[in-house]
Design a protein around this motif. Structure first.
Motif: not given
Length: 188
Positions: A85, A88-89, A91
């Motif tokens: 998570d 992802r944040k 990126q």
């Protein structure tokens, strides 16, 4: 009693609100989780922050989580999800930054002066907020962030239980974040 059974007992006691059991669970699992997470994200401070937030979520949601048959696997799986998570944040933020035109980042001398003044103001707000913390919180914040001591070292020095040190740091950081948010709202 095997390590697996011991972890299950500690988790069951944690579900019943026993902070000491949760501290023992934290102490037993944290080093391995840290090494695991550090292989993915090579930033010790970030890994420490992510794991502390995860353990706080475990404590806050212990009743809702319920019984866990394989505590070690559950904590590792949760750590993996937390890491993914975060990645992802990160990126997403990076891609948004790359999409921004460079013209927005051109600063004049006036902008630089204003930025420095805002930094000084924020530092003053933070120092005031730290000085307004309760004594125990101020002490553990100083040891954690200014002396760069880990939670075990702070616990040994102060004689405060390990989990209480973690909780004190968490609460103090929450207060400081709120103070900074409020100062930004009033400054705007």
């Amino acid at each position: 009693m095997s390590k697996v059974d011991n972890l299950m007992v500690l988790w069951d006691q944690t579900r019943n609100g026993e902070q000491g059991s949760f501290a023992l669970l934290h102490k037993a699992l944290y080093p391995g989780l840290f090494r695991y997470a550090f292989t993915t994200i090579q930033d010790a401070d970030l890994v420490d922050d992510l794991l502390q937030e995860l353990f706080i979520k475990f404590w806050e949601n212990r009743v809702r989580i319920g019984e866990i048959t394989n505590v070690r696997a559950y904590f590792y799986r949760s750590t993996r999800c937390t890491l993914l998570d975060h990645i992802r944040k990160s990126q997403l933020k990076a891609s948004k930054l790359e999409a921004m035109p460079f013209a927005e980042f051109e600063y004049s001398n006036e902008d630089a002066i204003i930025s420095r003044e805002q930094d000084v103001e924020l530092k003053e707000v933070m120092m005031g907020a730290i000085n307004n913390l309760p004594l125990k919180q101020r002490e553990v914040i100083h040891m954690r962030f200014y002396q760069d001591l880990n939670y075990n070292q702070i616990s040994e020095i102060t004689g405060i239980k390990y989990q209480s040190v973690v909780n004190q740091v968490y609460r103090a950081v929450q207060i400081l974040r709120e103070t900074c948010l409020l100062s930004n709202i009033y400054a705007a």
